[in-house]
Design a protein around this motif. Structure first.
Motif, mmCIF file in Angstrom:
data_model
loop_
_atom_site.group_PDB
_atom_site.id
_atom_site.type_symbol
_atom_site.label_atom_id
_atom_site.label_comp_id
_atom_site.label_asym_id
_atom_site.label_seq_id
_atom_site.Cartn_x
_atom_site.Cartn_y
_atom_site.Cartn_z
ATOM 1 N N GLN A 179 1.433 -1.677 0.513
ATOM 2 C CA GLN A 179 -0.247 0.251 -0.031
ATOM 3 C C GLN A 179 1.063 0.915 0.199
ATOM 4 O O GLN A 179 1.679 1.337 1.071
ATOM 5 N N ASN B 88 2.568 3.611 2.993
ATOM 6 C CA ASN B 88 2.599 3.186 3.796
ATOM 7 C C ASN B 88 4.575 2.697 3.467
ATOM 8 O O ASN B 88 5.393 2.088 3.864
ATOM 9 N N HIS C 208 0.932 -5.263 6.334
ATOM 10 C CA HIS C 208 -0.912 -5.947 6.834
ATOM 11 C C HIS C 208 -0.940 -7.280 6.279
ATOM 12 O O HIS C 208 -0.364 -7.844 5.039
ATOM 13 N N PRO C 209 -1.813 -7.651 6.344
ATOM 14 C CA PRO C 209 -2.317 -9.051 6.310
ATOM 15 C C PRO C 209 -2.896 -8.897 4.364
ATOM 16 O O PRO C 209 -1.980 -9.976 4.054
ATOM 17 N N GLU D 192 -1.323 -7.310 2.642
ATOM 18 C CA GLU D 192 -0.253 -6.401 1.915
ATOM 19 C C GLU D 192 0.291 -8.405 1.655
ATOM 20 O O GLU D 192 1.133 -8.477 0.658
ATOM 21 N N ASN E 3 5.242 -13.449 12.624
ATOM 22 C CA ASN E 3 4.388 -13.387 13.614
ATOM 23 C C ASN E 3 3.716 -14.154 14.635
ATOM 24 O O ASN E 3 3.082 -13.678 15.863
#
Length: 377
Positions: free
Chosen positions: A215, A218, A351-352, A354, A376
């Motif tokens: 994104q 970011n 982000h998930p 991404e 994670n």
């Protein structure tokens, strides 16, 4: 003594004649006007102001044809008493036009219209490149293009601007016109010379990198990765990447382009002998980053970037054969993405969504998933 006419009796002859002359509705015959036709009414001129001297109309019109300038009164072109004021000549301009990232057809409709109307058209040919050559562009645009290399733009910009005061001049840039600071300098020079300019924007690598799924909001500071030499191995861009990662931001790395460059020997001797063009690839950039990681460890540092940092390689973004590869920095040091131009991204916090997008382009999908699971946990 006259008696009133009985109802339904005929009118006297004189009354009937008067009715015809007035065009009375009862008159069914042709109306005849007696005497010569009257001229159209004339509008009386406005009375002169007190203390003013009346002037003939022709002089009033002639006076409106004269404008007063710094050098005194001058008569407009093609003006004469009784004629309207000629429209002002269109202002000549410098146009900076983005060409997009793919081929000749990536120019905007607005940009193409301007190119076709300009007297001279320059093609900037050193900060980026399209997938097609100058001849293909000339055929599509229907105009001859003048190549403007780094020396022309940075040292002889006045040659580009000298005619812009007399006719329209276009300066074509691959991507967006303000993707390089050099073009801001050209605008500042034009303003100092009193030459108006207009920018027609287009897609640039700065926004097109979103095609990999990361994104855009970011991203942190963009850096340039240059070719190392035996005597010059700068690492300043590495520190900027580290700061972006500390803030959880991605880093777009613009990879070096060497076009019409001189080696040190020819530069010192003043010989205009140029090296063949070179374009840095993703695996070359990854190798330089890995070398810096090793250097920092030898200095006792634990760098923000390691061999396992997830990175993205992009090649020929915007073209039909664009390629994207995601994986660790170590994996990208061996990946082959084909011809230029290449770019590279060092990821920050993701982000998930991404992560799911990068998985589509993973060099090794199983390895990528394992790295994400470790990240994670």
């Amino acid at each position: 003594m006259l008696r009133p006419l009985a109802s339904g009796s005929a009118s006297p002859p004189r009354a009937r004649e008067a009715t015809r002359r007035r065009g009375h509705p009862r008159s069914r015959g042709t109306i005849h006007h007696l005497g010569p036709a009257l001229p159209p009414p004339q509008r009386s001129p406005c009375p002169p102001r007190p203390g003013s001297c009346p002037r003939p109309l022709s002089q009033n019109v002639a006076k409106r044809q004269v404008r007063t300038g710094p050098a005194g009164p001058r008569r407009l072109q093609n003006s004469h008493p009784g004629a309207g004021i000629s429209p002002a000549a269109p202002v000549k301009m410098l146009y900076l036009i983005g060409l997009g990232l793919g081929d000749a057809k990536d120019i905007t409709v607005k940009g193409l219209e301007v190119v076709k109307q300009c007297h001279k058209v320059y093609l900037e040919a050193y900060t980026s490149m399209l997938t097609v050559g100058k001849e293909v562009l000339e055929e599509f645009y229907g105009r001859e293009l003048i190549l403007a290399d780094r020396e022309t733009v940075e040292q002889e910009a006045d040659n580009i601007l000298k005619d812009a005061d007399l006719f329209d001049v276009a300066f074509l840039v691959v991507g967006d016109p303000f993707g390089a600071t050099t073009h801001s300098d050209l605008v500042l020079r034009a303003v100092k010379l009193g030459i108006p300019y207009r920018v027609i924007h287009n897609a640039s690598i700065m926004n097109a990198v979103g095609c990999c799924g990361l994104q855009l909001y970011n991203f942190g500071e963009t850096v340039s990765v240059v070719f190392w030499t035996d005597a010059w191995k700068p690492e300043s861009f590495f520190d900027k990447i580290g700061k972006n990662r500390q803030n959880g931001m991605h880093t777009l790395c613009l990879l070096d382009i060497k076009v019409k460059e001189q080696n040190l020997e020819n530069l010192m001797k003043g010989k205009k002998i140029y090296e063949p063009p070179r374009y840095m690839s993703v695996n070359q950039a990854a190798e330089q980053l890995l070398a810096i990681v090793q250097n920092r460890r030898l200095q006792g540092e634990e760098p923000e970037i390691t061999e396992d940092t997830i990175c993205v390689g992009l090649a020929r973004v915007g073209a039909t054969d664009q390629k994207i590869a995601s994986g660790t920095l170590q994996e990208l040091s061996t990946v082959e993405l084909g011809g230029p131009l290449h770019s590279m991204i060092i990821t920050g916090a993701m982000h998930p969504l991404e992560i799911e997008m990068l998985k589509l382009f993973a060099v090794d999908k199983l390895s990528f998933e394992n790295k994400m699971c470790q990240r994670n946990t």
